[in-house]
Motif scaffolding. Structure first.
Motif, PDB file in Angstrom:
ATOM      1  N   LEU A   1     -24.919 -11.856 -22.863  1.00  0.00           N
ATOM      2  CA  LEU A   1     -24.326 -10.551 -23.182  1.00  0.00           C
ATOM      3  C   LEU A   1     -24.471  -9.571 -22.021  1.00  0.00           C
ATOM      4  O   LEU A   1     -23.597  -8.735 -21.782  1.00  0.00           O
ATOM      5  CB  LEU A   1     -24.976  -9.955 -24.435  1.00  0.00           C
ATOM      6  CG  LEU A   1     -24.544 -10.567 -25.774  1.00  0.00           C
ATOM      7  CD1 LEU A   1     -25.383 -10.020 -26.908  1.00  0.00           C
ATOM      8  CD2 LEU A   1     -23.064 -10.289 -26.040  1.00  0.00           C
TER       9      LEU A   1
ATOM     10  N   LEU B   1     -20.766 -18.209 -24.745  1.00  0.00           N
ATOM     11  CA  LEU B   1     -21.378 -17.113 -25.500  1.00  0.00           C
ATOM     12  C   LEU B   1     -21.235 -17.318 -27.008  1.00  0.00           C
ATOM     13  O   LEU B   1     -22.205 -17.179 -27.765  1.00  0.00           O
ATOM     14  CB  LEU B   1     -20.734 -15.787 -25.086  1.00  0.00           C
ATOM     15  CG  LEU B   1     -21.235 -14.529 -25.809  1.00  0.00           C
ATOM     16  CD1 LEU B   1     -22.743 -14.362 -25.644  1.00  0.00           C
ATOM     17  CD2 LEU B   1     -20.508 -13.283 -25.280  1.00  0.00           C
TER      18      LEU B   1
ATOM     19  N   GLU C   1     -21.671 -10.221 -19.814  1.00  0.00           N
ATOM     20  CA  GLU C   1     -20.331 -10.047 -20.370  1.00  0.00           C
ATOM     21  C   GLU C   1     -19.653  -8.802 -19.827  1.00  0.00           C
ATOM     22  O   GLU C   1     -18.420  -8.778 -19.659  1.00  0.00           O
ATOM     23  CB  GLU C   1     -20.407  -9.975 -21.893  1.00  0.00           C
ATOM     24  CG  GLU C   1     -19.052 -10.089 -22.558  1.00  0.00           C
ATOM     25  CD  GLU C   1     -19.159 -10.061 -24.079  1.00  0.00           C
ATOM     26  OE1 GLU C   1     -18.260 -10.612 -24.735  1.00  0.00           O
ATOM     27  OE2 GLU C   1     -20.127  -9.470 -24.589  1.00  0.00           O
ATOM     28  N   ASP C   2     -20.431  -7.759 -19.530  1.00  0.00           N
ATOM     29  CA  ASP C   2     -19.854  -6.522 -19.005  1.00  0.00           C
ATOM     30  C   ASP C   2     -19.161  -6.747 -17.661  1.00  0.00           C
ATOM     31  O   ASP C   2     -18.267  -6.004 -17.279  1.00  0.00           O
ATOM     32  CB  ASP C   2     -20.949  -5.456 -18.849  1.00  0.00           C
ATOM     33  CG  ASP C   2     -21.499  -5.025 -20.193  1.00  0.00           C
ATOM     34  OD1 ASP C   2     -20.783  -5.202 -21.189  1.00  0.00           O
ATOM     35  OD2 ASP C   2     -22.645  -4.532 -20.239  1.00  0.00           O
TER      36      ASP C   2
ATOM     37  N   LYS D   1     -16.404 -17.391 -22.759  1.00  0.00           N
ATOM     38  CA  LYS D   1     -16.321 -17.058 -24.188  1.00  0.00           C
ATOM     39  C   LYS D   1     -16.872 -18.193 -25.044  1.00  0.00           C
ATOM     40  O   LYS D   1     -17.581 -17.956 -26.030  1.00  0.00           O
ATOM     41  CB  LYS D   1     -14.863 -16.780 -24.576  1.00  0.00           C
ATOM     42  CG  LYS D   1     -14.694 -16.352 -26.029  1.00  0.00           C
ATOM     43  CD  LYS D   1     -13.227 -16.222 -26.416  1.00  0.00           C
ATOM     44  CE  LYS D   1     -12.601 -14.981 -25.858  1.00  0.00           C
ATOM     45  NZ  LYS D   1     -11.237 -14.751 -26.422  1.00  0.00           N
TER      46      LYS D   1
ATOM     47  N   ASN E   1     -12.492 -17.249 -18.078  1.00  0.00           N
ATOM     48  CA  ASN E   1     -12.759 -16.324 -19.192  1.00  0.00           C
ATOM     49  C   ASN E   1     -12.992 -17.089 -20.486  1.00  0.00           C
ATOM     50  O   ASN E   1     -13.890 -16.764 -21.270  1.00  0.00           O
ATOM     51  CB  ASN E   1     -11.585 -15.350 -19.372  1.00  0.00           C
ATOM     52  CG  ASN E   1     -11.497 -14.363 -18.238  1.00  0.00           C
ATOM     53  OD1 ASN E   1     -12.355 -14.321 -17.367  1.00  0.00           O
ATOM     54  ND2 ASN E   1     -10.440 -13.566 -18.226  1.00  0.00           N
TER      55      ASN E   1
ATOM     56  N   LEU F   1     -17.316  -9.214 -16.972  1.00  0.00           N
ATOM     57  CA  LEU F   1     -16.157 -10.083 -17.147  1.00  0.00           C
ATOM     58  C   LEU F   1     -14.899  -9.447 -16.557  1.00  0.00           C
ATOM     59  O   LEU F   1     -14.565  -8.316 -16.829  1.00  0.00           O
ATOM     60  CB  LEU F   1     -15.951 -10.354 -18.635  1.00  0.00           C
ATOM     61  CG  LEU F   1     -14.877 -11.389 -18.992  1.00  0.00           C
ATOM     62  CD1 LEU F   1     -15.229 -12.744 -18.435  1.00  0.00           C
ATOM     63  CD2 LEU F   1     -14.710 -11.451 -20.498  1.00  0.00           C
TER      64      LEU F   1
ATOM     65  N   GLN G   1     -21.645 -14.506 -13.573  1.00  0.00           N
ATOM     66  CA  GLN G   1     -21.651 -15.250 -14.830  1.00  0.00           C
ATOM     67  C   GLN G   1     -21.907 -16.734 -14.590  1.00  0.00           C
ATOM     68  O   GLN G   1     -22.678 -17.367 -15.317  1.00  0.00           O
ATOM     69  CB  GLN G   1     -20.324 -15.053 -15.563  1.00  0.00           C
ATOM     70  CG  GLN G   1     -20.123 -13.633 -16.063  1.00  0.00           C
ATOM     71  CD  GLN G   1     -18.746 -13.425 -16.672  1.00  0.00           C
ATOM     72  OE1 GLN G   1     -17.879 -14.288 -16.557  1.00  0.00           O
ATOM     73  NE2 GLN G   1     -18.550 -12.289 -17.319  1.00  0.00           N
TER      74      GLN G   1
END
Length: 549
Positions: free
Chosen positions: A537, A360, A540-541, A357, A353, A543, A507
């Motif tokens: 992005l 991004l 990201e959903d 982060k 995670n 995650l 990801q």
């Protein structure tokens, strides 16, 4: 202050019940950036109106802020150059979002640069002394002006029919709110003209003078009643102190005391040594003491001016500086978790995670520098050591000592020496190509692949006896080979084994694809940072919290 950043005075028409503009700060409305939305063009007809370029149509017929959308599917011109054409639009320009700037080249060479770049949607060519070429990745802030000394060439598929002479007629720009219509017209209405004749300068000056006098009386009276006995209260002193400390000049003795004679070293960069300190107001800061090579005022002000122009959550904030004959220091916010390399390449395993982060957030910071600043800022030294992590592992890009502030009309190749760190430097430097934002994209690609793999990919390794290659070259070869033979577990084999499978596959796959495209030797094939942000992005959903005990 209106939605477009323009200051306007509205007056209510008692008869019609409508609010109309009676005064505005910026009269040349086409000078307001983004007024006609994405791809839109502001045209004087003679009133300012919005228009769509050939091959485009309004995204929302009731709202110009949403701009124009293409009536075609985009194709990569570098793969199919015979399927595209360029439509000539005189006196038209889209300000900003240039992917490259090349002075002193021919129109044909400029056209080839746009053809070879899949991201290029248009190019602007100016004949002001020598030919100047600006290739455009995004079409924002469009306007047409007879004073603009150039021509825009819009890239369109051959299938789109266009006339030989492009005419931009424009459409009225209005905003409807319920039953009350506020005309914010890109254009001066008849009401504005009528009222403009009635309101004389004498009236305006008289009105402003009366209001100013009344305000001054209130201010002086209030100050006298409040502070005649007790003087300035502690709250106001505190407010003044906060304002003055936001960004200021420090003395060398102040910073020497704050760092306890430069006792606690946080790290060393290309531009100097960083020490931890505590200011008189208890703020914890990082103080960078610049090296001998950076003692000239020119180099010092380069960093100060660059940092002073930017403000973004993923960029380290500067609190002040020290400029004395023998001392050049910069004062930054202190970022508690240190640099990325200390977490990624150490015994402690950085969770997935946090890695995503960092990827991004770093992309967002670079996208701000490359695309959102009205002047380009190229960092030139993106690497894990220059990515700091706060308490929530939100990344902040630091060390702008090598950064280049590049204005639209300056030559991007004007760099006195090669900059950056071996292993993260784009081949553009060695090939003596004009330096653009794509050098940062390359460095970002190396960092992203290191985030996935968890090891240094900038190191050199022996291969077949005495022959050497970088870990990065070997890594890309292996990954491409696995993709070619369609190995089902190629992503799992590529990701850092220390994660023990605790990662999000979609990801990881996207980050590997982005990283490989970023380090392409052909810089025209590298993506832009804003397109990278968009791609991440979308992931990201998906995650999921996987780093659980």
């Amino acid at each position: 202050m209106d939605y477009d950043g323009n200051l306007r005075l509205y007056s209510l028409n008692i008869v019609s019940g409508l609010w109309t503009i009676t005064w505005e700060a910026v009269r040349q409305l086409c000078s307001v950036h983004g007024l006609c939305g994405r791809n839109g063009i502001c045209v004087y007809t003679p009133e300012p109106k919005c228009s769509c370029p050939p091959g485009y149509e309004m995204a929302d017929p009731s709202n110009w802020n949403k701009g124009c959308k293409p009536r075609f599917s985009r194709i990569c011109s570098s793969k199919s150059p015979q399927q595209v054409k360029f439509v000539k639009m005189r006196y038209v320009d889209y300000y900003g979002f240039d992917s490259s700037y090349s002075p002193g080249i021919t129109l044909e060479s400029c056209k080839m640069r746009c053809l070879e770049d899949c991201q290029c949607n248009a190019f602007s060519y100016r004949l002001t002394g020598d030919g100047k070429c600006f290739t455009k990745v995004e079409l924002f802030n469009g306007y047409k002006s007879p004073n603009f000394p150039g021509v825009l060439y819009l890239k369109l598929p051959l299938s789109i029919e266009t006339s030989e002479v492009v005419v931009l007629n424009g459409t009225n720009h209005t905003c409807k709110l319920g039953e009350t219509t506020i005309t914010i017209g890109l254009g001066t209405s008849s009401t504005l003209e009528t009222r403009g004749r009635r309101v004389t300068w004498v009236y305006l000056y008289s009105f402003a003078s009366v209001i100013g006098t009344i305000e001054m009386l209130f201010f002086v009276s209030g100050w006298w009643f409040l502070f005649r006995k007790s003087g300035i209260p502690a709250m106001m002193e505190e407010g003044y102190r906060v304002l003055s400390n936001h960004f200021r000049k420090f003395s060398y003795m102040e910073l020497k005391k704050a760092t306890k004679n430069f006792q606690e070293e946080l790290g060393r960069g290309a531009s100097g040594v960083v020490f931890k300190g505590v200011l008189a107001d208890d703020r914890v800061v990082a103080v960078k003491k610049l090296g001998d090579a950076y003692l000239t005022e020119e180099v010092f002000w380069a960093e100060v001016s660059i940092i002073g122009k930017i403000n973004h959550m993923n960029l380290v904030r500067m609190w002040g500086f020290c400029l004395e004959p023998k001392h050049r220091l910069l004062v930054y916010e202190y970022v508690e978790n240190g640099s990325l390399d200390k977490h990624l390449f150490s015994g402690n395993v950085l969770g997935w995670n946090e890695r995503f982060k960092v990827a991004l957030g770093t992309a967002k910071g670079l996208a701000y520098l490359h695309h959102e600043c009205l002047e380009w800022v190229i960092h030139c030294d993106v690497k894990p050591e220059n990515i700091l992590l706060d308490g929530e592992f939100e990344p902040k890009i630091s060390d702008f000592g090598l950064a280049k502030l590049s204005q639209r009309d300056h030559n991007n190749s004007e760099m006195s020496r090669i900059r950056g760190t071996k292993g993260y430097m784009a081949p553009d430097w060695a090939l003596n190509l004009p330096i653009t934002a794509k050098v940062d994209v390359y460095s970002y690609g190396v960092v992203v692949l290191e985030l996935v793999k968890g090891i240094r990919l900038s190191n050199w390794v022996a291969e077949d006896g005495d022959e050497q290659e970088t870990e990065l070259t070997r890594f890309i070869k292996v990954v491409k080979r696995k993709i070619q033979i369609e190995e089902t577990a190629w992503v799992e084999d590529t990701v850092d084994t220390r994660l023990n499978g605790h990662f999000t596959r979609i990801q990881a796959k996207k980050m590997i694809e982005i990283g490989i495209s970023c380090v392409d030797e052909n810089r025209s094939k590298r993506p832009t940072m804003d397109s990278i942000v968009q791609a991440l992005l979308e992931c990201e959903d998906g995650l999921r919290i996987l780093d659980q005990a």
